[in-house]
Motif scaffolding. Structure first.
Motif, PDB file in Angstrom:
ATOM      1  N   UNK A 310     -22.232 -16.864  -1.744  1.00 28.02           N
ATOM      2  CA  UNK A 310     -22.293 -17.423  -0.437  1.00 28.02           C
ATOM      3  C   UNK A 310     -20.718 -17.432   0.292  1.00 28.02           C
ATOM      4  N   UNK A 311     -19.941 -17.183  -0.431  1.00 24.97           N
ATOM      5  CA  UNK A 311     -18.506 -17.128   0.001  1.00 24.97           C
ATOM      6  C   UNK A 311     -18.455 -16.176   1.084  1.00 24.97           C
ATOM      7  N   UNK A 312     -17.409 -16.204   1.912  1.00 22.83           N
ATOM      8  CA  UNK A 312     -17.174 -15.273   3.289  1.00 22.83           C
ATOM      9  C   UNK A 312     -15.810 -14.881   3.130  1.00 22.83           C
ATOM     10  N   UNK A 313     -15.866 -13.505   2.896  1.00 28.05           N
ATOM     11  CA  UNK A 313     -16.958 -12.647   2.429  1.00 28.05           C
ATOM     12  C   UNK A 313     -17.374 -12.887   1.008  1.00 28.05           C
ATOM     13  N   UNK A 314     -18.538 -12.629   0.672  1.00 29.31           N
ATOM     14  CA  UNK A 314     -19.130 -12.623  -0.751  1.00 29.31           C
ATOM     15  C   UNK A 314     -18.172 -11.773  -1.781  1.00 29.31           C
ATOM     16  N   UNK A 315     -17.885 -12.685  -2.831  1.00 22.85           N
ATOM     17  CA  UNK A 315     -17.096 -12.128  -3.925  1.00 22.85           C
ATOM     18  C   UNK A 315     -17.786 -11.453  -5.266  1.00 22.85           C
ATOM     19  N   UNK A 316     -18.270 -10.334  -4.937  1.00 18.91           N
ATOM     20  CA  UNK A 316     -19.086  -9.358  -5.752  1.00 18.91           C
ATOM     21  C   UNK A 316     -18.701  -9.218  -6.981  1.00 18.91           C
ATOM     22  N   UNK A 317     -17.267  -9.122  -7.285  1.00 17.61           N
ATOM     23  CA  UNK A 317     -16.898  -8.936  -8.801  1.00 17.61           C
ATOM     24  C   UNK A 317     -16.841 -10.149  -9.793  1.00 17.61           C
TER      25      UNK A 317
END
Length: 501
Positions: A310-317
């Motif tokens: 949900x973070x902006x931008x999403x933290x995919x790592x």
């Protein structure tokens, strides 16, 4: 007052015994007066009176009868009549000889009577001994019959076509009715399986010819078609001149024995399974803690992954790391469940190459919460390069589970002091074995409990009391040994060794 003269065959009052002496002399006097006075046989009734008195009432009254007889003869029958006068030398010699004869007759009669009494007593003692020996023999026969029934073993004795003896169990094994008498040898041979009949006959004939015992297995077929497998052990018996007397044959119901052994193994398996379930019941809290830990961690990582997405931008790592941790915790939970399933499942014994250190570490992991709840610290001391052992991994883990839980429970009652559980594994190259030890700092073992420590139902009154007994059975089934050693200043060491693979 009653008196028993050894020479008298009867028991009667003393006055009566001496009264009989007087009466016998009186009868002799009467016979002489009325019957024998004119026949020159005056002495004969007195001799009979003395002999009868000695015979019937003993020596004492016999002496009285002699004295009375001499006085009566002197007074009534020797001239001058009805007066006491000196006895002539001839009469004295005659009287002495007759008295001696009477005493001799009485003595011989007494000896004969005593011999008869001793013979009668010996016969009674012999009858009592025979009765006792017969009862003992009958008791032994009952014990033997019961032993044969329990071991499914019967005995028969025969020679050629004649059967001399067959025990109760042999009748049951072969399906014969004892009430119908001893079956003929031909009838017995007809029940032997046709394929085994010639071979069995040849074995017996060879044993008789070579004068040695034989052992062979064969089958019999009962009238209802039931096939039984028997094992026969026979011994030919010969006389001193080398002739065959009989063949004594012991036959065992191998089929029933195998069934009994299988039932025993099944009972052992059921008992071991019940013991595992009872042990696992004590680990419920520990298992719940072990399973909850990875599940709670997985939920936490899943929530963190959602936040990262949900973070902006999403933290995919970070999301990828969280998902990796979720997978790891899920695998950990699965391993805990598999370990529990392995311990509680009812599995047959196996002989695999087992890494004993890894197997024990799994049990330690399962008991971690139980130890923590009882404030017990666990310390391990494993040697390097341990060889594998050959056995059943689950059963060996069951032994360790019992020993560890027992150690934790023993230390739970210690109010003061350090509660430490030490688990050690080392190798003994000289014996080719691996040694495992579980040592606690509990109250220890009393000298009185050591001899019975591994008996069923002896320890742990609040539980089944079978844990240590089953542990020893498992270790001995692995060709090892389990022992308990008191430690100083306190505590106990339970140690088992099993051969290395």
């Amino acid at each position: 007052m009653e008196h028993r003269d050894p020479s008298s065959p009867t028991t009667m009052p003393t006055i009566l015994r001496y009264g009989i002496a007087v009466l016998s002399v009186a009868i002799a006097i009467g016979l002489d007066f009325f019957l024998l006075r004119h026949f020159e046989a005056i002495l004969t009734p007195f001799l009979l009176a003395v002999a009868a008195t000695v015979w019937y009432v003993g020596t004492g009254p016999g002496v009285l009868a002699i004295v009375l007889s001499v006085l009566s003869l002197n007074y009534f029958f020797l001239r001058p009549f009805f007066s006491f006068s000196p006895i002539s030398y001839t009469d004295l010699v005659y009287l002495t000889f007759c008295i001696f004869c009477a005493l001799a007759v009485g003595w011989i009669s007494g000896v004969r009577r005593r011999a008869e009494q001793e013979l009668r007593q010996a016969r009674e003692e012999l009858e009592a001994t025979v009765a006792e020996r017969t009862a003992s023999l009958q008791r032994s026969e009952r014990y033997l019959a019961e032993a044969q029934r329990l071991t499914h073993c019967g005995v028969t004795a025969y020679k050629g076509s004649t059967i001399f003896f067959g025990s109760e169990e042999i009748y049951r094994i072969w399906g014969f009715d004892p009430a119908q008498g001893v079956p003929s040898r031909k009838t017995v041979l007809q029940r032997i399986h046709p394929d085994d009949r010639d071979r069995l006959d040849a074995e017996v004939e060879r044993a008789v010819r070579e004068k040695k015992r034989y052992s062979t297995a064969f089958r019999i077929v009962l009238p209802d078609g039931t096939v039984k497998h028997l094992e026969s052990i026979g011994q030919p018996v010969f006389s001193t001149n080398g002739k065959l007397v009989e063949v004594v044959d012991t036959e065992i119901d191998v089929t029933e024995r195998k069934r009994a052994e299988e039932a025993y193994r099944e009972a052992q398996l059921e008992l071991a399974h019940a013991n595992r379930l009872a042990s696992m019941g004590q680990l419920t809290a520990s298992i719940t803690h072990e399973v909850n830990q990875p599940i709670t961690a997985a939920i936490t990582y899943a929530l963190a992954a959602r936040r990262f997405l949900k973070a902006e931008p999403p933290n995919f790592h970070e999301v990828d790391d969280a998902l990796s941790l979720i997978v790891k915790e899920g695998n950990r939970a699965g391993e805990v469940v598999e370990r529990v399933r392995a311990l509680i499942k009812k599995a047959p014994a196996r002989k695999d190459a087992v890494a004993i250190d890894d197997a024990i570490l799994e049990v330690i992991a399962l008991t971690r919460a139980e130890a923590a709840n009882n404030s017990v610290s666990v310390r391990t001391q494993f040697a390097e390069g341990l060889p594998r052992v050959q056995g059943d991994r689950v059963q060996l883990q069951q032994v360790m589970l019992n020993l560890i839980l027992n150690a934790i429970q023993s230390m739970s009652g210690v109010a003061d002091g350090n509660r430490e559980l030490q688990i050690s594994i080392d190798a003994d190259p000289s014996e080719g074995s691996v040694r495992v030890g579980v040592r606690d700092t509990g109250p220890g073992l009393s000298p009185q409990s050591l001899p019975r420590l591994f008996e069923p139902f002896y320890t742990k009154p609040e539980g089944m009391g079978m844990g240590l007994s089953i542990c020893r059975s498992i270790i001995e089934a692995h060709s090892g040994r389990l022992c308990a050693i008191p430690c100083e200043p306190q505590g106990a060491l339970f140690q088992f060794t099993i051969p290395a693979d």
